[in-house]
Design a protein around this motif. Structure first.
Motif, PDB file in Angstrom:
ATOM      1  N   GLU A 182       0.820  -1.319   0.109  1.00 54.59           N
ATOM      2  CA  GLU A 182       0.072  -0.048  -0.025  1.00 54.59           C
ATOM      3  C   GLU A 182       0.953   1.233  -0.040  1.00 54.59           C
ATOM      4  O   GLU A 182       0.429   2.296  -0.652  1.00 54.59           O
ATOM      5  CB  GLU A 182      -0.945  -0.001   1.241  1.00 54.59           C
ATOM      6  N   LEU A 183       1.979   1.136   0.739  1.00 52.53           N
ATOM      7  CA  LEU A 183       2.987   2.364   0.733  1.00 52.53           C
ATOM      8  C   LEU A 183       3.465   2.435  -0.601  1.00 52.53           C
ATOM      9  O   LEU A 183       3.581   3.618  -0.874  1.00 52.53           O
ATOM     10  CB  LEU A 183       3.620   2.231   1.869  1.00 52.53           C
TER      11      LEU A 183
ATOM     12  N   ALA B 216       1.140   4.142  -2.741  1.00 55.01           N
ATOM     13  CA  ALA B 216       0.708   5.809  -2.472  1.00 55.01           C
ATOM     14  C   ALA B 216       2.076   6.640  -2.785  1.00 55.01           C
ATOM     15  O   ALA B 216       1.953   7.543  -3.646  1.00 55.01           O
ATOM     16  CB  ALA B 216       0.644   5.900  -1.035  1.00 55.01           C
TER      17      ALA B 216
ATOM     18  N   ALA C  38       1.825   6.688  -6.687  1.00 53.43           N
ATOM     19  CA  ALA C  38       0.734   7.684  -7.114  1.00 53.43           C
ATOM     20  C   ALA C  38       1.213   9.228  -7.035  1.00 53.43           C
ATOM     21  O   ALA C  38       1.111   9.758  -7.721  1.00 53.43           O
ATOM     22  CB  ALA C  38      -0.597   7.106  -6.304  1.00 53.43           C
TER      23      ALA C  38
ATOM     24  N   ALA D  40      -2.868  19.513   3.486  1.00 54.35           N
ATOM     25  CA  ALA D  40      -2.271  18.099   3.536  1.00 54.35           C
ATOM     26  C   ALA D  40      -2.053  17.561   2.135  1.00 54.35           C
ATOM     27  O   ALA D  40      -1.030  16.596   1.845  1.00 54.35           O
ATOM     28  CB  ALA D  40      -3.018  17.251   4.472  1.00 54.35           C
ATOM     29  N   PHE D  41      -3.000  17.903   1.164  1.00 59.64           N
ATOM     30  CA  PHE D  41      -2.945  17.080  -0.283  1.00 59.64           C
ATOM     31  C   PHE D  41      -1.472  17.827  -0.809  1.00 59.64           C
ATOM     32  O   PHE D  41      -1.149  17.031  -1.569  1.00 59.64           O
ATOM     33  CB  PHE D  41      -4.210  17.618  -0.981  1.00 59.64           C
TER      34      PHE D  41
ATOM     35  N   TYR E  62       1.468  16.090  -0.096  1.00 61.37           N
ATOM     36  CA  TYR E  62       1.921  14.623  -0.379  1.00 61.37           C
ATOM     37  C   TYR E  62       1.666  14.328  -1.982  1.00 61.37           C
ATOM     38  O   TYR E  62       2.548  13.800  -2.479  1.00 61.37           O
ATOM     39  CB  TYR E  62       1.242  13.715   0.288  1.00 61.37           C
ATOM     40  N   CYS E  63       0.830  14.807  -2.358  1.00 63.84           N
ATOM     41  CA  CYS E  63       0.163  13.914  -3.467  1.00 63.84           C
ATOM     42  C   CYS E  63      -0.781  15.067  -4.811  1.00 63.84           C
ATOM     43  O   CYS E  63      -0.931  14.651  -5.609  1.00 63.84           O
ATOM     44  CB  CYS E  63      -0.519  12.906  -3.524  1.00 63.84           C
TER      45      CYS E  63
ATOM     46  N   ILE F 222      -4.152   8.626  -0.899  1.00 62.91           N
ATOM     47  CA  ILE F 222      -2.669   8.652  -1.121  1.00 62.91           C
ATOM     48  C   ILE F 222      -2.044   9.422  -0.020  1.00 62.91           C
ATOM     49  O   ILE F 222      -1.023   9.153   0.771  1.00 62.91           O
ATOM     50  CB  ILE F 222      -2.240   9.399  -2.402  1.00 62.91           C
ATOM     51  N   ALA F 223      -2.766  10.566   0.349  1.00 67.91           N
ATOM     52  CA  ALA F 223      -2.007  11.534   1.222  1.00 67.91           C
ATOM     53  C   ALA F 223      -2.252  10.836   2.704  1.00 67.91           C
ATOM     54  O   ALA F 223      -1.138  10.844   3.566  1.00 67.91           O
ATOM     55  CB  ALA F 223      -2.631  12.814   1.509  1.00 67.91           C
TER      56      ALA F 223
ATOM     57  N   ALA G 188      -2.185   7.661   3.472  1.00 71.61           N
ATOM     58  CA  ALA G 188      -1.032   6.480   3.686  1.00 71.61           C
ATOM     59  C   ALA G 188       0.012   7.300   3.935  1.00 71.61           C
ATOM     60  O   ALA G 188       0.991   6.483   4.613  1.00 71.61           O
ATOM     61  CB  ALA G 188      -1.126   5.582   2.333  1.00 71.61           C
ATOM     62  N   LEU G 189       0.518   7.993   3.056  1.00 71.39           N
ATOM     63  CA  LEU G 189       1.974   8.710   3.255  1.00 71.39           C
ATOM     64  C   LEU G 189       2.072   9.550   4.431  1.00 71.39           C
ATOM     65  O   LEU G 189       3.255   9.444   5.286  1.00 71.39           O
ATOM     66  CB  LEU G 189       2.103   9.793   2.021  1.00 71.39           C
TER      67      LEU G 189
END
Lengths: 428, 428
Positions: free
Chosen positions: A83-84, A87, A90, A358-359, A362-363, B407-408, B410-411
């Motif tokens: 899963e990590l 992530a 992605a 937070a988005f 990370y991503c 995603i966020a 999990a990270l």
């Protein structure tokens, strides 16, 4: 959390006090850092091994042990939970997609005399990436720094990260593998910055150094700036939320916590015209702090640096936001596009109630390395453009040179630079 | 002038010695500069008046006298000879035309979930421009710094320039008028940099400081970096010429002089595969130095820092040029476009025999403020982009937020940042 009201006496002084966060080095830290940098410059690997053994409590037979083999990165990646891995992959894909749009364009044009003028773009030959060790070792930061470097086409990307007690952070190494970092050295502090700037027999000299670190790292980066490029002097994290009072106060509370949990110096500020909403957010902060393993840090940050600010209206909120020039700015309002034109300074802007900061960490895609301590007034998010540089191009034809020789000659005469004038007029 | 031959023993050491020019501050200069900066920060105008009176030998009744009225700029412009006005106007038009192409673009795109990601661009609110006084006061530098600021849309452009003994350089003021500088203060040194960084009652605080200066100015800029942006740490001027031996040696000699005349630390290097041509250039240097009022400076620079280098071929010349990463690079060869792809690092590249570096100093169009001391390995010519900054934009839809939250979350879990994870998952 501190409550302020822009309509009340004393607001201006209290608000200004919140903003005084510029990251000057303390003279003691600067002096100690300078000693370390000088030792590395003069004694190279020997000094690097000594400092690393001392500061990171390591037993080292020699400098060669400071490099991690690429197989170690691969092994770290292979060892991650699926899963990590997913992530990280992605996130990497989204960061890359955004970065691809940041490349600096080359262009050229012809003037009326037939001369060609242009801009050429090349990547750095070698970039250094500092990744803090210990609790602040973030795999997401590896992706955020390394992916734009790779998109830019940097020749070699050299990562340094301290491993206190010899313990590496496996997820950080896995992220380095995923992002295609070329070499990794387990060094940190001012000594790692100096090694990257000057090079040692073991560590190659780089052209520019990226990544955050503690006060010693920041002081060393300031010191070697000029010999190499540096990205920025990173300060504590910040979030400024403008809310119209209609977002779930529990969401806003957690958004404020999301920066406050980084460290005690982090800053979380909420601006809203709705006093009852500020009360509701305070209640939600009190209720939700129980969810946080890092509650003590978040509590200290909110107490020392945070504020819930009642403003007259959203326009005033935007004006205050421009003074804060926050690293992260959430426009948690019904019509964020209407508010956006009033915003002049922010590292990243998160529009609407469904876009938590937070988005961006990370991503979402944009870089999470952003100007702090009001630097958004004058600087940029990290991006591909920081791993590229421009060269100006000038190509004159024999006839096109003549009119330029007249202008350059006249100005060089006025400046008393006769060789400039003669060199120009030689072509006329 | 020093002669080197890449095929001979000892070349590597001699060539490497030429390159060791990084602009670190001396500790004494840094300490003195820090004192001055601190005095301005604490005592504002009072300290500014004291230092200006002392260092510039001026009698001042108060800080208000430090500002030049705009009428003084206009009067300086009106007093210029018509030919000089014309040359300045022609140069300004060409600098502006090039600068217009440098603006950073805004863009945005939608991801597969309907979220919008973008880059927003805004100009600096207020920029500071340091213009050295005395002999190194160059009107061309005013144009080169001020025009990109104006093209970027900077809100207010504040120029500082010392006037030793109260004497202002009229051509510099005229250039400030032409370029649209908004305010001018007759202050210099570390005290002027500090005033721009911190602001005083009289001098407004700026967001970023541009322009070259002496060692104290450079040290002060390094010190305030972080609180404000700075453009770069400027070093002595440099020219590297690659010539195939077919350009008039008298032209090349004058091109080498055109940087050497700046100051004793300037560097002029010629690379050519043709030993007889190097002899001819040396003869031309000897012959043409008589044309130069600044012959002593040029002679010292060529003796201490210059070199005529025989190389095996043009490809080797390009490889050496990449190590030098010169501020100015002339490709004085028959087919400069064929050589260009081998060049990776240079501030500005002048292609062909009819493109002397002096055109770039005044009127070709590209900026003459360029990375020195090998900084072209990692940095850019001054440009409009240095007066602008980017903000990242992120706008998620309610449904588009859901996959990002996964995603966020999990990270953030992997990084032990539970508030980040919760803030992200609140939106899913």
């Amino acid at each position: 959390m501190r409550r302020l009201d822009s309509a009340k006496a004393g607001f201006e002084a209290a608000f200004a006090a919140l903003l005084d966060r510029a990251p000057e080095s303390s003279p003691e830290v600067a002096a100690r850092s300078a000693e370390i940098v000088e030792a590395i410059r003069l004694r190279g690997d020997a000094a690097l091994v000594e400092y690393t053994a001392r500061f990171d409590r390591r037993t080292l037979a020699g400098a060669a042990e400071l490099e991690l083999p690429k197989a170690a990165l691969k092994a770290a990646w292979d060892g991650l939970a699926p899963e990590l891995k997913q992530a990280l992959e992605a996130a990497a894909a989204r960061i890359r997609a955004y970065a691809e749009r940041q490349k600096i364009a080359e262009w050229s044009f012809e003037d009326e005399h037939g001369n060609t003028l242009g801009q050429r773009v090349t990547a750095l030959d070698r970039a250094g990436l500092y990744v803090p060790g210990g609790k602040a070792a973030y795999p997401s930061s590896v992706l955020m720094n390394a992916i734009p470097a790779k998109v830019a086409g940097v020749g070699e990307l050299v990562m340094v990260t301290p491993t206190p007690g010899g313990e590496a952070n496996a997820t950080v190494l896995a992220a380095a593998h995923l992002a295609g970092v070329d070499r990794v050295f387990t060094i940190g502090g001012a000594q790692a910055v100096a090694a990257l700037a000057y090079g040692t027999a073991t560590v190659p000299a780089v052209d520019k150094i990226f990544g955050p670190g503690n006060a010693y790292v920041a002081a060393a980066k300031r010191l070697v700036f000029g010999r190499v490029g540096i990205d920025a002097i990173a300060g504590p994290s910040e979030i400024l939320v403008i809310c119209d009072g209609q977002t779930d106060p529990a969401w806003i509370a957690m958004d404020l916590f999301s920066q406050a949990e980084h460290d005690e110096d982090a800053q979380s500020i909420l601006l809203s015209p709705d006093a009852a909403f500020l009360d509701a957010v305070q209640a939600a902060l009190d209720a939700r702090i129980a969810e946080l393993p890092r509650a003590e840090i978040a509590r200290a940050a909110l107490r020392e640096r945070g504020a819930l600010v009642r403003v007259r209206d959203l326009a005033e909120a935007a004006a205050l936001a421009n003074r804060v020039a926050a690293e992260h700015l959430e426009l948690s309002v019904a019509e964020p596009e209407a508010l956006l034109p009033l915003i002049r300074h922010a590292g990243a802007i998160f529009l609407g109630r469904h876009t938590p900061e937070a988005f961006g960490d990370y991503c979402a895609g944009p870089n999470h390395v952003l100007p702090t301590s009001r630097a958004a007034r004058f600087s940029n998010p990290l991006g591909v453009y920081e791993f590229q540089k421009r060269s100006s191009l000038i190509r004159c034809t024999p006839s096109g040179a003549k009119p330029l020789a007249v202008i350059a000659g006249a100005l060089a005469d006025a400046e008393g630079l006769q060789a400039h004038a003669a060199s120009a007029r030689d072509r006329s």
